[in-house]
Motif scaffolding. Structure first.
Motif, PDB file in Angstrom:
ATOM      1  N   SER A   1     123.096  82.969  50.111  1.00 38.40           N
ATOM      2  CA  SER A   1     123.818  84.230  50.291  1.00 38.40           C
ATOM      3  C   SER A   1     124.123  84.885  48.952  1.00 38.40           C
ATOM      4  O   SER A   1     124.040  86.113  48.821  1.00 38.40           O
ATOM      5  N   GLY A   2     124.459  84.074  47.918  1.00 37.79           N
ATOM      6  CA  GLY A   2     124.741  84.628  46.595  1.00 37.79           C
ATOM      7  C   GLY A   2     123.516  85.274  45.972  1.00 37.79           C
ATOM      8  O   GLY A   2     123.594  86.364  45.388  1.00 37.79           O
ATOM      9  N   VAL A   3     122.362  84.609  46.079  1.00 43.06           N
ATOM     10  CA  VAL A   3     121.119  85.161  45.535  1.00 43.06           C
ATOM     11  C   VAL A   3     120.695  86.395  46.327  1.00 43.06           C
ATOM     12  O   VAL A   3     120.220  87.393  45.757  1.00 43.06           O
ATOM     13  N   ALA A   4     120.872  86.341  47.657  1.00 43.04           N
ATOM     14  CA  ALA A   4     120.507  87.484  48.506  1.00 43.04           C
ATOM     15  C   ALA A   4     121.317  88.724  48.127  1.00 43.04           C
ATOM     16  O   ALA A   4     120.773  89.835  48.055  1.00 43.04           O
ATOM     17  N   VAL A   5     122.607  88.549  47.871  1.00 41.43           N
ATOM     18  CA  VAL A   5     123.461  89.670  47.452  1.00 41.43           C
ATOM     19  C   VAL A   5     123.006  90.205  46.096  1.00 41.43           C
ATOM     20  O   VAL A   5     123.005  91.421  45.860  1.00 41.43           O
ATOM     21  N   ALA A   6     122.594  89.294  45.185  1.00 48.22           N
ATOM     22  CA  ALA A   6     122.116  89.720  43.867  1.00 48.22           C
ATOM     23  C   ALA A   6     120.849  90.575  43.980  1.00 48.22           C
ATOM     24  O   ALA A   6     120.627  91.484  43.168  1.00 48.22           O
ATOM     25  N   ILE A   7     120.023  90.300  44.994  1.00 47.15           N
ATOM     26  CA  ILE A   7     118.781  91.064  45.188  1.00 47.15           C
ATOM     27  C   ILE A   7     119.027  92.345  45.983  1.00 47.15           C
ATOM     28  O   ILE A   7     118.548  93.422  45.624  1.00 47.15           O
ATOM     29  N   LYS A   8     119.811  92.227  47.068  1.00 41.45           N
ATOM     30  CA  LYS A   8     119.957  93.339  48.009  1.00 41.45           C
ATOM     31  C   LYS A   8     121.149  94.247  47.725  1.00 41.45           C
ATOM     32  O   LYS A   8     121.214  95.360  48.234  1.00 41.45           O
TER      33      LYS A   8
ATOM     34  N   MET B   1     120.674  74.718  48.683  1.00 38.69           N
ATOM     35  CA  MET B   1     119.946  75.938  49.010  1.00 38.69           C
ATOM     36  C   MET B   1     120.691  76.747  50.068  1.00 38.69           C
ATOM     37  O   MET B   1     120.758  77.984  49.986  1.00 38.69           O
ATOM     38  N   GLU B   2     121.267  76.063  51.063  1.00 39.40           N
ATOM     39  CA  GLU B   2     122.072  76.762  52.069  1.00 39.40           C
ATOM     40  C   GLU B   2     123.235  77.510  51.422  1.00 39.40           C
ATOM     41  O   GLU B   2     123.493  78.673  51.722  1.00 39.40           O
TER      42      GLU B   2
ATOM     43  N   LEU C   1     121.624  81.615  40.237  1.00 33.60           N
ATOM     44  CA  LEU C   1     122.046  80.597  41.201  1.00 33.60           C
ATOM     45  C   LEU C   1     120.849  79.804  41.728  1.00 33.60           C
ATOM     46  O   LEU C   1     121.005  78.686  42.218  1.00 33.60           O
ATOM     47  N   ALA C   2     119.656  80.372  41.632  1.00 33.75           N
ATOM     48  CA  ALA C   2     118.449  79.687  42.116  1.00 33.75           C
ATOM     49  C   ALA C   2     117.800  78.815  41.052  1.00 33.75           C
ATOM     50  O   ALA C   2     116.829  78.112  41.348  1.00 33.75           O
ATOM     51  N   ALA C   3     118.337  78.826  39.830  1.00 34.14           N
ATOM     52  CA  ALA C   3     117.715  78.074  38.728  1.00 34.14           C
ATOM     53  C   ALA C   3     117.557  76.579  39.011  1.00 34.14           C
ATOM     54  O   ALA C   3     116.533  75.986  38.656  1.00 34.14           O
TER      55      ALA C   3
ATOM     56  N   ALA D   1     113.862  84.397  43.627  1.00 34.43           N
ATOM     57  CA  ALA D   1     115.002  84.858  42.829  1.00 34.43           C
ATOM     58  C   ALA D   1     114.553  85.453  41.500  1.00 34.43           C
ATOM     59  O   ALA D   1     114.984  86.541  41.107  1.00 34.43           O
ATOM     60  N   SER D   2     113.672  84.743  40.794  1.00 35.35           N
ATOM     61  CA  SER D   2     113.262  85.191  39.462  1.00 35.35           C
ATOM     62  C   SER D   2     112.476  86.491  39.502  1.00 35.35           C
ATOM     63  O   SER D   2     112.492  87.272  38.538  1.00 35.35           O
ATOM     64  N   HIS D   3     111.766  86.755  40.609  1.00 30.71           N
ATOM     65  CA  HIS D   3     110.969  87.977  40.738  1.00 30.71           C
ATOM     66  C   HIS D   3     111.611  88.995  41.688  1.00 30.71           C
ATOM     67  O   HIS D   3     110.963  89.965  42.077  1.00 30.71           O
ATOM     68  N   ARG D   4     112.863  88.743  42.052  1.00 38.34           N
ATOM     69  CA  ARG D   4     113.620  89.623  42.941  1.00 38.34           C
ATOM     70  C   ARG D   4     112.848  89.924  44.228  1.00 38.34           C
ATOM     71  O   ARG D   4     112.859  91.035  44.752  1.00 38.34           O
ATOM     72  N   SER D   5     112.166  88.906  44.742  1.00 37.22           N
ATOM     73  CA  SER D   5     111.404  89.044  45.983  1.00 37.22           C
ATOM     74  C   SER D   5     112.198  88.414  47.121  1.00 37.22           C
ATOM     75  O   SER D   5     112.235  87.186  47.267  1.00 37.22           O
TER      76      SER D   5
END
Length: 409
Positions: free
Chosen positions: A241-248, A236-237, A380-382, A303-307
């Motif tokens: 950052s990868g998921v955060a970039v995908a959202i933001k 998770m650590e 990446l959060a799957a 991740a799945s709901h872009r929240s």
């Protein structure tokens, strides 16, 4: 001069532990590193976890090197910290993935050289409650060090770029100077040798005078348990950052701030572990596993709901329950093997934790592959849905096993 009770000397002792978890300082830079070095997600994550592999090797080699070359605890600690500073800065000057990975391996060797000595030197210098207090502060220094280096690396990333984020390892040279100036080099060598001889005599007497006994099979389950816990936590650590970039968006560089905050939760978990266990007893393990599972589900949901908010809540939550469950593993060990085997099984558990950290990227990659999800963006959060389910299954297995054992007794 014996100034061991000086607060400045104590801080000098603790300063080396401040750097021992700095391998994770670059987690916020992984998306930028991945793009700049043209590597896969798994390769980028191994830049964080590869030091754990070298730590496992050099924790074993360090006392042997001391014995062969007659190096004092202080000097081996200084050598280790120097290697951390030197190897940590290498990626600032190269763009080749192989060289960067090799430098991270050397970085881990530096940690491994001095980690156990930083503990043993405190044990030699201090006694009783003061020793227990110093060892507790040392563990806290690791968490504070990881949070601080993450934060500083994040500031360097957002201000100057991914290369300059590695400048955080220059702190090792400040730690080296502080430690060298304030910690005397007598290090109680004679006292340490007398203590070691006494321990060897007691161990020999214990082996000859008692049934050697066997290591309980439960120990091997606990090793697997430790492995899985860290696979989840470090995974998770690494992927936040990868998921955060995908959202933001690709320009987002604030991940390190949230990774630092996550460690506050881990620190609180360690501080409150004793109080919670006093109230809940063995139920602490169920409480911890359920909270970890919830954090996984929240992370995956975010991740799945872009929240981004739910993603961050999941991240911030996971550290607290980990520090409830992992101490319980060590608390169980005295009942699972005779006294003369305790150092062995403790080392086995530590290796389980380090293997989990090292192989976390590969386990996450396999999970993505099994789920048919790409190794990029929100996917990446799957893995954290099956991770959460796995934690609940583990809790159920432990519950059934302990109920059966209670009935037998």
């Amino acid at each position: 001069m014996d100034n061991k009770k000086s607060i400045v000397t104590k801080l000098a002792f603790l300063s080396v532990s401040f750097m021992v978890t700095s391998a994770y300082a670059i987690q916020g830079s992984l998306p930028q590193l991945k793009a700049a070095l043209h590597i896969t997600q798994t390769q980028s994550e191994y830049l964080v976890t590869t030091p754990s592999f070298a730590v496992m090797i050099f924790v074993v080699l360090s006392p042997l090197l001391q014995s062969w070359f007659h190096i004092s605890d202080k000097k081996i600690i200084m050598l280790g910290v120097f290697i951390v500073g030197l190897a940590g800065l290498v990626p600032m000057f190269v763009s080749n993935y192989g060289i960067v990975l090799a430098s991270r391996l050397v970085l881990g060797a530096g940690y491994g050289l001095y980690n156990s000595q930083a503990i043993s030197m405190i044990s030699v210098w201090y006694e009783g409650n003061e020793r227990a207090q110093m060892l507790g502060w040392r563990a806290a220094a690791e968490q504070i060090g990881q949070a601080t280096t993450l934060f500083i690396a994040g500031l360097l990333l957002s201000s100057f770029g991914w290369r300059q984020s590695f400048l955080v390892y220059a702190l090792a040279f400040l730690v080296l100077l502080f430690f060298a100036a304030r910690v005397p080099d007598d290090s109680k060598v004679e006292a340490a040798e007398e203590k070691e001889e006494k321990q060897e005599a007691e161990l020999k007497e214990a082996v000859e005078g008692e049934d050697k006994g066997k290591i309980s099979p439960v120990v091997y389950l606990l090793i697997l348990f430790a492995f899985l816990l860290v696979v989840d936590y470090v995974g998770m650590e690494n992927r936040f950052s990868g998921v955060a970039v995908a959202i933001k968006g690709a320009s987002y560089t604030g991940s390190s701030n949230f990774l630092s905050l996550m460690l506050i939760g881990a620190t609180l978990g360690g501080l409150f572990y004793g109080s919670i266990k006093k109230v809940m007893g063995f139920g602490t393990v169920y409480f911890g596993l359920i909270l970890m599972a919830i954090s996984n589900f929240l992370f995956a949901y975010g991740a799945s709901h872009r929240s981004f908010v739910m993603l961050v809540i999941g991240l911030l939550l996971i550290g607290f329950p980990l520090q409830l469950v992992s101490p319980l593993i060590f608390n169980l060990l005295p009942d699972l093997a005779p006294a003369n085997r305790q150092p062995l099984i403790t080392s086995m558990i530590l290796i389980g934790f380090n293997f989990g950290a090292f192989f976390s990227p590969t386990i996450a990659e396999w999970t993505n592959h099994i789920m048919g999800q790409p190794q990029a963006g929100l996917s990446l959060a799957a893995p954290f849905v099956p991770y959460g389910i796995g934690l609940l299954v583990i809790a159920l297995i432990i519950f059934i096993a302990t109920r059966r054992q209670a009935k037998k007794n």
